[in-house]
Design a protein around this motif. Structure first.
Motif, PDB file in Angstrom:
ATOM      1  N   LYS A  23       0.825  -1.219   0.000  1.00  0.00           N
ATOM      2  CA  LYS A  23       0.000   0.000   0.000  1.00  0.00           C
ATOM      3  C   LYS A  23       0.852   1.259   0.000  1.00  0.00           C
ATOM      4  O   LYS A  23       0.501   2.251  -0.621  1.00  0.00           O
ATOM      5  N   GLU A  24       1.959   1.219   0.713  1.00  0.00           N
ATOM      6  CA  GLU A  24       2.800   2.414   0.843  1.00  0.00           C
ATOM      7  C   GLU A  24       4.164   2.222   0.192  1.00  0.00           C
ATOM      8  O   GLU A  24       5.126   2.877   0.563  1.00  0.00           O
ATOM      9  N   ASN A  25       4.238   1.347  -0.773  1.00  0.00           N
ATOM     10  CA  ASN A  25       5.497   1.026  -1.417  1.00  0.00           C
ATOM     11  C   ASN A  25       5.579   1.785  -2.748  1.00  0.00           C
ATOM     12  O   ASN A  25       5.080   1.326  -3.777  1.00  0.00           O
ATOM     13  N   GLY A  26       6.207   2.951  -2.710  1.00  0.00           N
ATOM     14  CA  GLY A  26       6.315   3.794  -3.907  1.00  0.00           C
ATOM     15  C   GLY A  26       7.051   3.123  -5.043  1.00  0.00           C
ATOM     16  O   GLY A  26       6.697   3.277  -6.212  1.00  0.00           O
ATOM     17  N   GLY A  27       8.101   2.352  -4.741  1.00  0.00           N
ATOM     18  CA  GLY A  27       8.864   1.667  -5.776  1.00  0.00           C
ATOM     19  C   GLY A  27       8.032   0.632  -6.513  1.00  0.00           C
ATOM     20  O   GLY A  27       8.131   0.480  -7.724  1.00  0.00           O
ATOM     21  N   TYR A  28       7.173  -0.069  -5.757  1.00  0.00           N
ATOM     22  CA  TYR A  28       6.300  -1.068  -6.364  1.00  0.00           C
ATOM     23  C   TYR A  28       5.306  -0.397  -7.312  1.00  0.00           C
ATOM     24  O   TYR A  28       5.136  -0.835  -8.451  1.00  0.00           O
ATOM     25  N   HIS A  29       4.673   0.678  -6.841  1.00  0.00           N
ATOM     26  CA  HIS A  29       3.679   1.362  -7.669  1.00  0.00           C
ATOM     27  C   HIS A  29       4.317   1.996  -8.903  1.00  0.00           C
ATOM     28  O   HIS A  29       3.735   1.964  -9.995  1.00  0.00           O
ATOM     29  N   ALA A  30       5.517   2.543  -8.744  1.00  0.00           N
ATOM     30  CA  ALA A  30       6.222   3.133  -9.896  1.00  0.00           C
ATOM     31  C   ALA A  30       6.562   2.048 -10.921  1.00  0.00           C
ATOM     32  O   ALA A  30       6.385   2.248 -12.133  1.00  0.00           O
ATOM     33  N   ALA A  31       7.015   0.892 -10.447  1.00  0.00           N
ATOM     34  CA  ALA A  31       7.357  -0.207 -11.363  1.00  0.00           C
ATOM     35  C   ALA A  31       6.109  -0.724 -12.069  1.00  0.00           C
ATOM     36  O   ALA A  31       6.144  -1.036 -13.267  1.00  0.00           O
ATOM     37  N   LYS A  32       4.985  -0.832 -11.359  1.00  0.00           N
ATOM     38  CA  LYS A  32       3.739  -1.287 -11.986  1.00  0.00           C
ATOM     39  C   LYS A  32       3.265  -0.271 -13.034  1.00  0.00           C
ATOM     40  O   LYS A  32       2.784  -0.659 -14.101  1.00  0.00           O
ATOM     41  N   ASP A  33       3.399   1.027 -12.744  1.00  0.00           N
ATOM     42  CA  ASP A  33       3.040   2.059 -13.723  1.00  0.00           C
ATOM     43  C   ASP A  33       3.909   1.942 -14.969  1.00  0.00           C
ATOM     44  O   ASP A  33       3.428   2.026 -16.100  1.00  0.00           O
ATOM     45  N   GLU A  34       5.208   1.757 -14.749  1.00  0.00           N
ATOM     46  CA  GLU A  34       6.123   1.615 -15.879  1.00  0.00           C
ATOM     47  C   GLU A  34       5.783   0.364 -16.696  1.00  0.00           C
ATOM     48  O   GLU A  34       5.828   0.379 -17.922  1.00  0.00           O
ATOM     49  N   GLN A  35       5.410  -0.714 -16.006  1.00  0.00           N
ATOM     50  CA  GLN A  35       5.018  -1.941 -16.694  1.00  0.00           C
ATOM     51  C   GLN A  35       3.800  -1.689 -17.590  1.00  0.00           C
ATOM     52  O   GLN A  35       3.755  -2.138 -18.731  1.00  0.00           O
ATOM     53  N   GLY A  36       2.833  -0.937 -17.083  1.00  0.00           N
ATOM     54  CA  GLY A  36       1.644  -0.612 -17.875  1.00  0.00           C
ATOM     55  C   GLY A  36       1.994   0.194 -19.117  1.00  0.00           C
ATOM     56  O   GLY A  36       1.480  -0.077 -20.213  1.00  0.00           O
ATOM     57  N   LYS A  37       2.882   1.169 -18.963  1.00  0.00           N
ATOM     58  CA  LYS A  37       3.306   1.985 -20.102  1.00  0.00           C
ATOM     59  C   LYS A  37       4.074   1.141 -21.120  1.00  0.00           C
ATOM     60  O   LYS A  37       3.903   1.283 -22.331  1.00  0.00           O
ATOM     61  N   GLN A  38       4.908   0.247 -20.620  1.00  0.00           N
ATOM     62  CA  GLN A  38       5.690  -0.612 -21.503  1.00  0.00           C
ATOM     63  C   GLN A  38       4.773  -1.552 -22.276  1.00  0.00           C
ATOM     64  O   GLN A  38       4.943  -1.740 -23.490  1.00  0.00           O
ATOM     65  N   GLU A  39       3.789  -2.129 -21.631  1.00  0.00           N
ATOM     66  CA  GLU A  39       2.854  -3.035 -22.317  1.00  0.00           C
ATOM     67  C   GLU A  39       2.028  -2.273 -23.357  1.00  0.00           C
ATOM     68  O   GLU A  39       1.738  -2.796 -24.436  1.00  0.00           O
ATOM     69  N   ALA A  40       1.670  -1.029 -23.052  1.00  0.00           N
ATOM     70  CA  ALA A  40       0.935  -0.207 -24.020  1.00  0.00           C
ATOM     71  C   ALA A  40       1.810   0.063 -25.242  1.00  0.00           C
ATOM     72  O   ALA A  40       1.333   0.007 -26.388  1.00  0.00           O
ATOM     73  N   ARG A  41       3.085   0.344 -25.026  1.00  0.00           N
ATOM     74  CA  ARG A  41       4.011   0.588 -26.139  1.00  0.00           C
ATOM     75  C   ARG A  41       4.176  -0.687 -26.975  1.00  0.00           C
ATOM     76  O   ARG A  41       4.211  -0.630 -28.210  1.00  0.00           O
ATOM     77  N   ILE A  42       4.251  -1.836 -26.315  1.00  0.00           N
ATOM     78  CA  ILE A  42       4.357  -3.106 -27.038  1.00  0.00           C
ATOM     79  C   ILE A  42       3.135  -3.305 -27.937  1.00  0.00           C
ATOM     80  O   ILE A  42       3.265  -3.652 -29.110  1.00  0.00           O
ATOM     81  N   ARG A  43       1.934  -3.057 -27.402  1.00  0.00           N
ATOM     82  CA  ARG A  43       0.715  -3.212 -28.212  1.00  0.00           C
ATOM     83  C   ARG A  43       0.704  -2.232 -29.379  1.00  0.00           C
ATOM     84  O   ARG A  43       0.323  -2.586 -30.507  1.00  0.00           O
ATOM     85  N   THR A  44       1.136  -0.995 -29.137  1.00  0.00           N
ATOM     86  CA  THR A  44       1.191   0.008 -30.205  1.00  0.00           C
ATOM     87  C   THR A  44       2.145  -0.434 -31.303  1.00  0.00           C
ATOM     88  O   THR A  44       1.817  -0.362 -32.492  1.00  0.00           O
ATOM     89  N   LEU A  45       3.327  -0.884 -30.918  1.00  0.00           N
ATOM     90  CA  LEU A  45       4.311  -1.328 -31.906  1.00  0.00           C
ATOM     91  C   LEU A  45       3.819  -2.547 -32.682  1.00  0.00           C
ATOM     92  O   LEU A  45       3.987  -2.616 -33.903  1.00  0.00           O
TER      93      LEU A  45
END
Length: 163
Positions: A47-69
């Motif tokens: 719940k309070e793990n900023g690194g975890y949430h940042a990594a999950k956000d980055e994962q979402g952006k990366q997966e979106a880029r993969i789908r776009t490509l």
């Protein structure tokens, strides 16, 4: 069933660059982000793990880029830029007077001109759709998203050379 997916013109160089990016993101990139998520998960309370949430956000952006490509590469027409015949088409560099000011831009996908200083307009944009098929010397008006009526005059249409 009709295929309404837009066909995007890509130079071989752009296709190869985007394909390499897709390969990296789909393999090494996914492995790296999974390791970061796992390491952050081991730190405890999520719940309070900023690194975890940042990594999950980055994962979402990366997966979106993969789908776009994947979509872009699947529907791409790869080859040389179309030889200019003075007609505005995807993959041509257009010099136009837009709302009284001269602009030079590439009509197509921004991925084509990643290493270029050229502005890029999609053929699906209001400006791109308005000028597609026009010849040098033609003038047309279109309605911009803000409701303004804008006049465009095609001055020159050239073959895209990659710069």
């Amino acid at each position: 069933m009709s295929n309404d997916a837009p066909v995007t013109f890509l130079t071989q160089e752009a296709y190869d660059r985007l394909h390499a990016e897709l390969e990296h993101l789909s393999t090494t990139g996914r492995e790296e982000i999974a390791k970061r998520i796992e390491a952050a998960r081991e730190e405890g309370d999520l719940k309070e793990n900023g690194g975890y949430h940042a990594a999950k956000d980055e994962q979402g952006k990366q997966e979106a880029r993969i789908r776009t490509l994947q979509s872009l590469l699947k529907d791409a027409k790869v080859g040389e830029a179309p030889e200019s015949t003075g007609v505005v088409e995807p993959g041509t560099v257009v010099t136009a007077v837009v709302a009284g000011g001269e602009e030079v831009f590439l009509l197509g996908n921004r991925e084509i001109a990643a290493d270029s200083e050229l502005d890029v307009y999609s053929e699906a944009s209001p400006l791109g759709a308005a000028i597609l098929g026009l010849r040098e010397g033609d003038t047309r008006s279109y309605t911009a998203p803000n409701g303004r009526e804008i006049t465009v005059e095609i001055v020159k249409v050239e073959t895209y050379s990659g710069q």
